[in-house]
Design a protein around this motif. Structure first.
Motif, short mmCIF file in Angstrom:
data_model
loop_
_atom_site.label_atom_id
_atom_site.label_comp_id
_atom_site.label_asym_id
_atom_site.label_seq_id
_atom_site.Cartn_x
_atom_site.Cartn_y
_atom_site.Cartn_z
N GLU A 51 1.03 -1.26 0.00
CA GLU A 51 -0.17 0.10 0.07
C GLU A 51 0.87 1.27 -0.01
N PHE A 52 1.90 1.26 0.83
CA PHE A 52 2.78 2.65 0.66
C PHE A 52 3.34 2.86 -0.56
N TYR A 53 3.83 1.83 -1.42
CA TYR A 53 4.46 1.83 -2.76
C TYR A 53 3.47 1.93 -3.53
N TRP A 54 2.36 1.18 -3.66
CA TRP A 54 1.32 1.27 -4.63
C TRP A 54 0.03 1.77 -4.71
N GLY A 55 -0.06 2.41 -3.27
CA GLY A 55 -1.30 3.22 -2.93
C GLY A 55 -2.54 2.37 -3.06
N GLU A 56 -3.68 2.76 -3.06
CA GLU A 56 -5.08 2.09 -2.82
C GLU A 56 -5.36 1.07 -3.89
N HIS A 57 -4.47 1.12 -5.00
CA HIS A 57 -4.86 0.43 -6.16
C HIS A 57 -3.91 -0.61 -6.58
N ILE A 58 -4.26 -1.76 -6.40
CA ILE A 58 -3.26 -2.99 -6.46
C ILE A 58 -3.30 -3.52 -7.81
N ALA A 250 -10.04 -6.25 -26.25
CA ALA A 250 -8.94 -5.10 -26.39
C ALA A 250 -7.69 -5.40 -25.65
N ASP A 251 -6.87 -4.75 -26.55
CA ASP A 251 -5.23 -5.27 -25.80
C ASP A 251 -5.02 -3.91 -25.23
N TRP A 252 -4.56 -3.96 -24.05
CA TRP A 252 -4.10 -2.55 -23.31
C TRP A 252 -2.71 -2.61 -22.95
N THR A 253 -1.82 -3.61 -23.47
CA THR A 253 -0.36 -3.58 -23.25
C THR A 253 0.32 -2.53 -23.21
N GLN A 254 0.20 -1.77 -24.34
CA GLN A 254 1.07 -0.39 -24.40
C GLN A 254 0.51 0.54 -23.27
N GLU A 255 -0.86 0.87 -23.15
CA GLU A 255 -1.22 1.70 -22.14
C GLU A 255 -0.68 1.44 -20.62
N THR A 256 -0.47 0.19 -20.50
CA THR A 256 -0.27 -0.25 -19.11
C THR A 256 1.33 -0.50 -18.92
N LEU A 257 1.97 -0.59 -20.10
CA LEU A 257 3.45 -1.32 -20.07
C LEU A 257 4.29 -0.43 -18.91
N PRO A 258 4.36 0.94 -19.02
CA PRO A 258 5.27 1.87 -18.06
C PRO A 258 5.20 1.44 -16.64
N SER A 259 4.08 0.99 -16.36
CA SER A 259 3.62 0.65 -14.72
C SER A 259 4.91 -0.39 -14.26
N TRP A 260 5.43 -1.25 -14.89
CA TRP A 260 6.27 -2.08 -14.27
C TRP A 260 7.68 -1.38 -14.03
N PHE A 261 8.30 -0.52 -14.86
CA PHE A 261 9.39 0.14 -14.52
C PHE A 261 8.97 1.16 -13.29
N LEU A 292 9.37 -8.41 -11.16
CA LEU A 292 8.62 -7.15 -11.76
C LEU A 292 9.50 -6.94 -13.17
N LEU A 293 10.53 -7.18 -13.16
CA LEU A 293 11.52 -7.16 -14.34
C LEU A 293 11.03 -8.29 -15.56
N LEU A 294 10.89 -9.46 -14.79
CA LEU A 294 10.49 -10.42 -15.76
C LEU A 294 8.98 -10.12 -16.36
N MET A 295 8.15 -9.60 -15.52
CA MET A 295 6.82 -8.92 -15.97
C MET A 295 7.26 -8.06 -17.08
N ARG A 296 7.99 -7.15 -16.98
CA ARG A 296 8.18 -6.08 -17.90
C ARG A 296 8.65 -6.74 -19.27
N LEU A 297 9.81 -7.82 -19.11
CA LEU A 297 10.09 -8.48 -20.25
C LEU A 297 9.04 -9.16 -21.06
N ALA A 298 7.99 -10.05 -20.27
CA ALA A 298 7.05 -10.86 -20.80
C ALA A 298 6.11 -9.63 -21.46
#
Length: 317
Positions: A51-58, A250-261, A292-298
């Protein structure tokens, strides 16, 4: 002497990395049952680190199309509003009943209740998440929370106008049962809107030599039994015989991709977490970086995709 010191330092770092990798691989949190998932989220909720790092939205954030630089927490809130618009829920009247499946600590549920006037019921397998969701919900916000299992929802058929779910699907051991339960509790004419992590459809392109071990870690590290593909889960929804026409995807991969880094960056720009959670909290957080890095890679290479699903329940079974 300096070269000797350099080689010693490199040797120490190599040994440290080797030990870290071994610990990472042998302390995975493989899915065993719904209790595995509940314990996983109970632990992260009790210590407050997530919660500290990600806030109320996991869940991941929405950075626009094309993606733009955006505050991590703002992107998460924006995701909810984008999902509402994509699903056509912004056209629904106040007091629309919504079931938020896999509600976490209630971030999305509160937005749906506060900003759209919906009557929201959030469910999660984690008792600690329910407790924290209740604590974070102000009086007057029409959002309630309870422990429930998405694989066997306790609600009667046709209970809700809308069923909503973000990133809960990977924890479900039987995607067909999950799809049936989501559609079952919808009222005739009700709307299902789901956002999920998905694997590439391996019926079309099988996983290659490096994708298989990466996918294995994405499953084992965060207590996931399996990822569905966008195509596969869409077929399962239609296969319930409760969907009017076809499921829209729909595919929102590009819209959400920055989240991992961005999620890793939070640990760097918010060093106060080191003080708050101490050395043990730092080690626990650091342990998540490889996943998290593996998620970004995938997600960056097409092994995984961020799928959106919309379906309307038939007017009669």
């Amino acid at each position: 002497m300096s070269m000797s010191w350099l080689f010693s330092a490199l040797g120490f770092i190599t040994a440290l990395l080797t030990v870290g990798i071994v610990i990472y691989l042998f302390t995975s949190r493989r899915y065993q049952s719904s209790n595995t998932v509940a314990n996983f989220y109970d632990e992260w909720t009790e210590d407050g680190i997530l919660e500290f790092y990600w806030g109320e939205h996991i869940h991941l954030g929405h950075y626009g199309s094309p993606p733009q630089q955006k505050d991590f927490l703002v992107a998460k809130s924006d995701f909810v509003h984008e999902m509402v618009r994509w699903g056509g829920l912004d056209k629904l009247p106040p007091c629309t009943t919504v079931l938020d499946v896999g509600c976490g600590i209630g971030g999305s549920s509160r937005i749906l209740a506060r900003d759209y006037g919906f009557a929201v019921t959030g469910i999660t397998i984690s008792a600690q998440q329910v407790k924290r969701a209740i604590e974070l919900t102000p009086e007057g916000v029409s959002a309630q929370f309870q422990v429930d299992d998405a694989m066997a929802l306790s609600f009667p058929d046709g209970s809700f106008d809308v069923v909503w779910s973000i990133e809960a699907g990977p924890h479900m051991p039987d995607k067909a049962v999950f799809a049936k339960e989501l559609m079952r509790v919808l009222k005739p004419g009700g709307v299902l809107v789901v956002a999920d992590w998905n694997q590439r459809d391996d019926r079309e392109i099988p996983l290659n030599f490096w994708e298989k071990p990466v996918m294995r870690q994405l499953l084992d590290q965060w207590s996931h039994p399996a990822f569905a593909s966008i195509e596969g889960f869409s077929e399962l929804l239609v296969g319930t015989k409760l969907v009017k026409g076809e499921a829209i995807t729909a595919d929102w991969t590009q819209e959400t991709l920055p989240s991992w880094f961005d999620s890793i960056w939070q640990g760097i720009i918010r060093p106060s977490g080191l003080v708050r959670f101490g050395a043990s909290g730092f080690i626990k957080s650091l342990r998540e970086v490889p996943t998290l890095l593996l998620m970004r890679l995938a997600f960056g290479t097409g092994l995984c995709r961020f799928g959106m699903f919309r379906a309307v329940r038939v007017s009669s079974d």
